[in-house]
Design a protein around this motif. Structure first.
Motif, PDB file in Angstrom:
ATOM      1  N   GLY A  46      60.089  22.126  17.619  1.00 43.61           N
ATOM      2  CA  GLY A  46      58.770  21.574  17.330  1.00 43.61           C
ATOM      3  C   GLY A  46      57.658  22.362  18.000  1.00 43.61           C
ATOM      4  O   GLY A  46      57.877  23.114  18.955  1.00 43.61           O
ATOM      5  N   GLY A  59      57.693  21.350  22.719  1.00 44.13           N
ATOM      6  CA  GLY A  59      58.390  20.868  21.541  1.00 44.13           C
ATOM      7  C   GLY A  59      59.871  20.624  21.792  1.00 44.13           C
ATOM      8  O   GLY A  59      60.485  21.254  22.647  1.00 44.13           O
ATOM      9  N   GLY A  79      56.246  23.269  12.540  1.00 47.71           N
ATOM     10  CA  GLY A  79      55.169  22.585  13.237  1.00 47.71           C
ATOM     11  C   GLY A  79      54.150  23.538  13.846  1.00 47.71           C
ATOM     12  O   GLY A  79      54.508  24.550  14.465  1.00 47.71           O
ATOM     13  N   ASP A  90      55.504  18.518  14.080  1.00 50.17           N
ATOM     14  CA  ASP A  90      56.953  18.397  13.932  1.00 50.17           C
ATOM     15  C   ASP A  90      57.487  19.521  13.046  1.00 50.17           C
ATOM     16  O   ASP A  90      56.802  20.002  12.142  1.00 50.17           O
ATOM     17  CB  ASP A  90      57.312  17.055  13.297  1.00 50.17           C
ATOM     18  CG  ASP A  90      56.851  15.868  14.117  1.00 50.17           C
ATOM     19  OD1 ASP A  90      56.658  16.016  15.336  1.00 50.17           O
ATOM     20  OD2 ASP A  90      56.676  14.776  13.527  1.00 50.17           O
ATOM     21  N   LYS A 106      60.783  17.045  17.047  1.00 51.21           N
ATOM     22  CA  LYS A 106      59.434  16.550  17.264  1.00 51.21           C
ATOM     23  C   LYS A 106      58.581  17.546  18.052  1.00 51.21           C
ATOM     24  O   LYS A 106      59.081  18.276  18.907  1.00 51.21           O
ATOM     25  CB  LYS A 106      59.455  15.225  18.029  1.00 51.21           C
ATOM     26  CG  LYS A 106      60.196  14.097  17.324  1.00 51.21           C
ATOM     27  CD  LYS A 106      59.490  13.662  16.057  1.00 51.21           C
ATOM     28  CE  LYS A 106      58.197  12.939  16.341  1.00 51.21           C
ATOM     29  NZ  LYS A 106      57.561  12.417  15.096  1.00 51.21           N
TER      30      LYS A 106
END
Length: 238
Positions: A46, A59, A79, A90, A106
């Motif tokens: 992420g 991330g 992301g 994300d 995420k």
């Protein structure tokens, strides 16, 4: 031809391991000569959160093994890194949305706009990811949080401060996949002795790292460092 195998074409050599880095775009097609029986791996990282007065979070990382089919089409999203005070995006692969994907990680949370009682953006959470293996990104503090990666969770930032009126230094680049592709370190805090206008935080290192918090006297609004974008890494044999 191999003895006893009628109709097989000799490829002229042993299978070759291939690695693909996806940094932008939205569609990837698995090559028709991908050898599924040799295995494959999709890894998602992420984006890092942007800093403000405090650092952004790193991330998260997720990976999924043996999910690729030769000649198939796969939607993906990489992301973005967070702008100053903005969250990291994300990253996912194999679906039109995060929840419909086969591998997803995420982004990191953004740094806070004041430092009172706030310790930076949260790292991307492993439990919210999709994959066989998931790791959380590092939490921000004054510095940005480090990105997670194939070797484990991202490093949490500390509260150390620089003494550079020009602003915080950028975070170190990672090298888990090769010399220029890895999970980055968080950007450094702007300064303990900044000019009147404040000094910006350092940007995160590539990839997926949180930006550092900006330093400045009370009442100033120094810019936080930028979080860095995520990445998708695909490994297969052909």
């Amino acid at each position: 031809m191999f003895p006893g195998l009628c109709g097989m074409v000799d490829s002229g050599g042993p299978p070759t391991k291939r690695t693909v880095f996806l940094l932008s775009g939205s569609l990837w097609t698995a090559p028709p000569d991908l050898i599924a029986s040799f295995g494959s791996l999709v890894e998602c990282l992420g984006g890092g959160g942007g800093g403000r007065y405090t650092g952004g979070g790193g991330g998260a990382y997720s990976s999924k093994a043996n999910a690729l089919t030769p000649g198939s089409f796969y939607l993906f999203t990489v992301g973005d890194g967070g702008i100053s005070a903005g969250p990291g995006g994300d990253t996912w692969f194999g679906g039109a949305t995060f929840g419909a994907s086969i591998c997803a990680a995420k982004g990191g949370g953004n740094g806070y706009s004041d430092a009172f009682g706030n310790h930076g953006g949260a790292g991307g959470v492993a439990a919210s990811g999709i994959g066989d293996v998931t790791y959380s990104g590092g939490n921000g503090h004054n510095r940005g949080g480090g990105a997670a990666g194939p070797n484990g969770a991202g490093k949490d930032a500390d509260d150390s401060r620089g003494d550079n009126s020009l602003g915080g230094a950028a975070g170190a680049a990672g090298a888990e996949w090769d010399a220029t592709h890895g999970s980055g370190g968080g950007g450094l805090f702007g300064s303990v002795n900044p000019p009147v206008s404040g000094s910006p935080g350092g940007d995160g290192g590539l990839y997926g790292a949180g930006g550092g918090g900006g330093g400045g006297p009370f009442g100033t609004t120094p810019a936080g460092g930028l979080g860095t974008q995520g990445i998708i890494v695909i490994t297969y044999w052909s």
